[in-house]
Write a protein that holds these residues in place. Sequence first.
Motif, mmCIF file in Angstrom:
data_model
loop_
_atom_site.group_PDB
_atom_site.id
_atom_site.type_symbol
_atom_site.label_atom_id
_atom_site.label_comp_id
_atom_site.label_asym_id
_atom_site.label_seq_id
_atom_site.Cartn_x
_atom_site.Cartn_y
_atom_site.Cartn_z
ATOM 1 N N GLU A 5 0.831 -1.210 0.000
ATOM 2 C CA GLU A 5 0.000 0.000 0.000
ATOM 3 C C GLU A 5 0.869 1.266 0.000
ATOM 4 N N ARG A 6 1.919 1.206 0.807
ATOM 5 C CA ARG A 6 2.830 2.351 0.908
ATOM 6 C C ARG A 6 3.522 2.616 -0.432
ATOM 7 N N ILE A 7 3.899 1.543 -1.104
ATOM 8 C CA ILE A 7 4.555 1.688 -2.418
ATOM 9 C C ILE A 7 3.566 2.275 -3.428
ATOM 10 N N LEU A 8 2.320 1.769 -3.425
ATOM 11 C CA LEU A 8 1.320 2.268 -4.375
ATOM 12 C C LEU A 8 1.084 3.758 -4.182
ATOM 13 N N HIS A 9 1.028 4.181 -2.922
ATOM 14 C CA HIS A 9 0.778 5.591 -2.655
ATOM 15 C C HIS A 9 1.960 6.456 -3.120
ATOM 16 N N ALA A 10 3.167 6.011 -2.792
ATOM 17 C CA ALA A 10 4.372 6.749 -3.217
ATOM 18 C C ALA A 10 4.446 6.790 -4.739
ATOM 19 N N ALA A 11 4.113 5.670 -5.376
ATOM 20 C CA ALA A 11 4.180 5.591 -6.844
ATOM 21 C C ALA A 11 3.164 6.534 -7.473
ATOM 22 N N GLN A 12 1.971 6.618 -6.895
ATOM 23 C CA GLN A 12 0.944 7.531 -7.411
ATOM 24 C C GLN A 12 1.459 8.972 -7.409
ATOM 25 N N GLU A 13 2.103 9.358 -6.322
ATOM 26 C CA GLU A 13 2.663 10.715 -6.240
ATOM 27 C C GLU A 13 3.771 10.930 -7.262
ATOM 28 N N VAL A 14 4.686 9.969 -7.330
ATOM 29 C CA VAL A 14 5.848 10.139 -8.215
ATOM 30 C C VAL A 14 5.415 10.104 -9.690
ATOM 31 N N PHE A 15 4.490 9.215 -10.037
ATOM 32 C CA PHE A 15 3.987 9.186 -11.422
ATOM 33 C C PHE A 15 3.310 10.518 -11.780
ATOM 34 N N SER A 16 2.527 11.075 -10.838
ATOM 35 C CA SER A 16 1.862 12.355 -11.101
ATOM 36 C C SER A 16 2.866 13.474 -11.273
ATOM 37 N N GLU A 17 3.864 13.468 -10.421
ATOM 38 C CA GLU A 17 4.805 14.591 -10.408
ATOM 39 C C GLU A 17 5.798 14.544 -11.555
ATOM 40 N N LEU A 18 6.282 13.362 -11.864
ATOM 41 C CA LEU A 18 7.346 13.257 -12.883
ATOM 42 C C LEU A 18 6.854 12.741 -14.222
ATOM 43 N N GLY A 19 5.677 12.126 -14.255
ATOM 44 C CA GLY A 19 5.241 11.461 -15.486
ATOM 45 C C GLY A 19 5.803 10.050 -15.528
ATOM 46 N N TYR A 20 5.193 9.202 -16.340
ATOM 47 C CA TYR A 20 5.582 7.790 -16.406
ATOM 48 C C TYR A 20 7.039 7.608 -16.816
ATOM 49 N N ASP A 21 7.449 8.343 -17.846
ATOM 50 C CA ASP A 21 8.793 8.123 -18.390
ATOM 51 C C ASP A 21 9.899 8.487 -17.413
ATOM 52 N N ALA A 22 9.695 9.596 -16.708
ATOM 53 C CA ALA A 22 10.760 10.079 -15.824
ATOM 54 C C ALA A 22 10.720 9.404 -14.446
ATOM 55 N N ALA A 23 9.599 8.757 -14.107
ATOM 56 C CA ALA A 23 9.497 8.093 -12.797
ATOM 57 C C ALA A 23 10.382 6.849 -12.782
ATOM 58 N N THR A 24 11.145 6.682 -11.709
ATOM 59 C CA THR A 24 12.005 5.488 -11.581
ATOM 60 C C THR A 24 11.678 4.766 -10.272
ATOM 61 N N PHE A 25 12.016 3.465 -10.214
ATOM 62 C CA PHE A 25 11.860 2.708 -8.968
ATOM 63 C C PHE A 25 12.672 3.360 -7.854
ATOM 64 N N GLN A 26 13.823 3.937 -8.233
ATOM 65 C CA GLN A 26 14.670 4.597 -7.239
ATOM 66 C C GLN A 26 13.918 5.767 -6.587
ATOM 67 N N ALA A 27 13.274 6.610 -7.420
ATOM 68 C CA ALA A 27 12.533 7.773 -6.897
ATOM 69 C C ALA A 27 11.346 7.319 -6.042
ATOM 70 N N ILE A 28 10.694 6.239 -6.478
ATOM 71 C CA ILE A 28 9.545 5.718 -5.729
ATOM 72 C C ILE A 28 10.012 5.114 -4.400
ATOM 73 N N ALA A 29 11.156 4.431 -4.432
ATOM 74 C CA ALA A 29 11.719 3.843 -3.206
ATOM 75 C C ALA A 29 12.022 4.951 -2.189
ATOM 76 N N ILE A 30 12.635 6.035 -2.652
ATOM 77 C CA ILE A 30 12.961 7.147 -1.740
ATOM 78 C C ILE A 30 11.677 7.719 -1.139
ATOM 79 N N ARG A 31 10.641 7.935 -1.987
ATOM 80 C CA ARG A 31 9.373 8.480 -1.498
ATOM 81 C C ARG A 31 8.709 7.563 -0.471
ATOM 82 N N ALA A 32 8.846 6.248 -0.694
ATOM 83 C CA ALA A 32 8.203 5.271 0.196
ATOM 84 C C ALA A 32 9.097 4.918 1.387
ATOM 85 N N ASP A 33 10.284 5.493 1.420
ATOM 86 C CA ASP A 33 11.262 5.187 2.461
ATOM 87 C C ASP A 33 11.593 3.688 2.499
ATOM 88 N N LEU A 34 11.842 3.139 1.336
ATOM 89 C CA LEU A 34 12.195 1.717 1.193
ATOM 90 C C LEU A 34 13.403 1.634 0.258
#
Lengths: 211, 211
Positions: free
Chosen positions: A22-51
């Motif tokens: 759930e935490r990953i999905l929420h972080a991913a939703q934010e990062v996808f919105s902010e950066l767009g699909y192409d620029a979003a990376t697992f690394q950025a999502i991991a940092i947002r989710a603190d994982l």
Amino acid sequence: MEHIASRGPGRPPAAKAAETRERILHAAQEVFSELGYDAATFQAIAIRADLTRPAINHYFSSKRVLYRDVVEQAHAKLMAAALAKTQEASTLLSRISAVFAAAMDTESTDRSAAAFLVTSVLESQRHPELVSEEHDALASSRKFVTWAVNDAIEKGELSADTDIPAIVEMLVAVMWGMGFYAGYVGDRDELAVIVDKFELLMANKLWQLRD
Amino acid sequence: MEHIASRGPGRPPAAKAAETRERILHAAQEVFSELGYDAATFQAIAIRADLTRPAINHYFSSKRVLYRDVVEQAHAKLMAAALAKTQEASTLLSRISAVFAAAMDTESTDRSAAAFLVTSVLESQRHPELVSEEHDALASSRKFVTWAVNDAIEKGELSADTDIPAIVEMLVAVMWGMGFYAGYVGDRDELAVIVDKFELLMANKLWQLRD
């Protein structure tokens, strides 16, 4: 017990796993919105989710899989909220208002949802392979408005010219304009005020115009 | 002649240079719309413009500079079209219709303009450093609608409740909904049809509702 022995050493118990997912999905939703699909990376999502990045990979095999799950969840939340709100509504205006209210509820409990759903329409043009027919928020909004308008005509509530698909499409465009506004322009209170004005306009009560 | 001697060996003549610059701006507008600011690269823009990456760098020192010039051009085109269309218009509805017509004209001569202007609002949230006050399409649309509504009230054409900023904001949201629709959902003909329906709604003539 066998099912414990079969776990890998770092494998989390089910409740903890669901929470992390759930935490990953929420972080991913934010990062996808902010950066767009192409620029979003697992690394950025991991940092947002603190994982860690491998932790994300443990739950989602690819960015595409993760994106689809975010779409599915955002769509399901909005649909559930809209269904709950529209059940009491019986007129065209109150049903359309119910969808705006549902969007506002979703927005207030989960600020990135409106922004994400709007960008998902953009992304579906950029990446047709990401479109899921089952969880296409644009298609769902069109289906709902079509039903509400047709029902209003059948019940004699609405008398309009015969070009119903065009009226539906106009209402769909306005709904997405409100979503765009909610996600990227105004805050919740501003959204509530403009939705109220649009409801008055739909009721032919916003203003009087002299020719 | 001195000005020829001062040219570098690969330096193009002025007319050719202006044409190349224009070609880059157009390619960049498409790539920024399709990929978003973060994922757009000079390499992708060079491929789209059928030029080399160093050629892009010759005209634009950085992605940020190129992006700002694309915003400036798209904004200027829309404003010029809107100004031309609104000059004959004297009522609130005809002025707002004029902006929709200008957007449709821009859209038909330059298909990526509406999509680009919509994403520029998203990008300005993602990257506040990209916002240019002078070429902010959202601010321009708000300014125009505010003027048109106030003028209609002063002339006695419009009688409305006193919450004018809310009415302006609603109309702005609808305009951007139409832009979103033009850029990412429907084609030019579909846009013309829904704009027509919205104009009827604004005139309290789209439908009759029975309570």
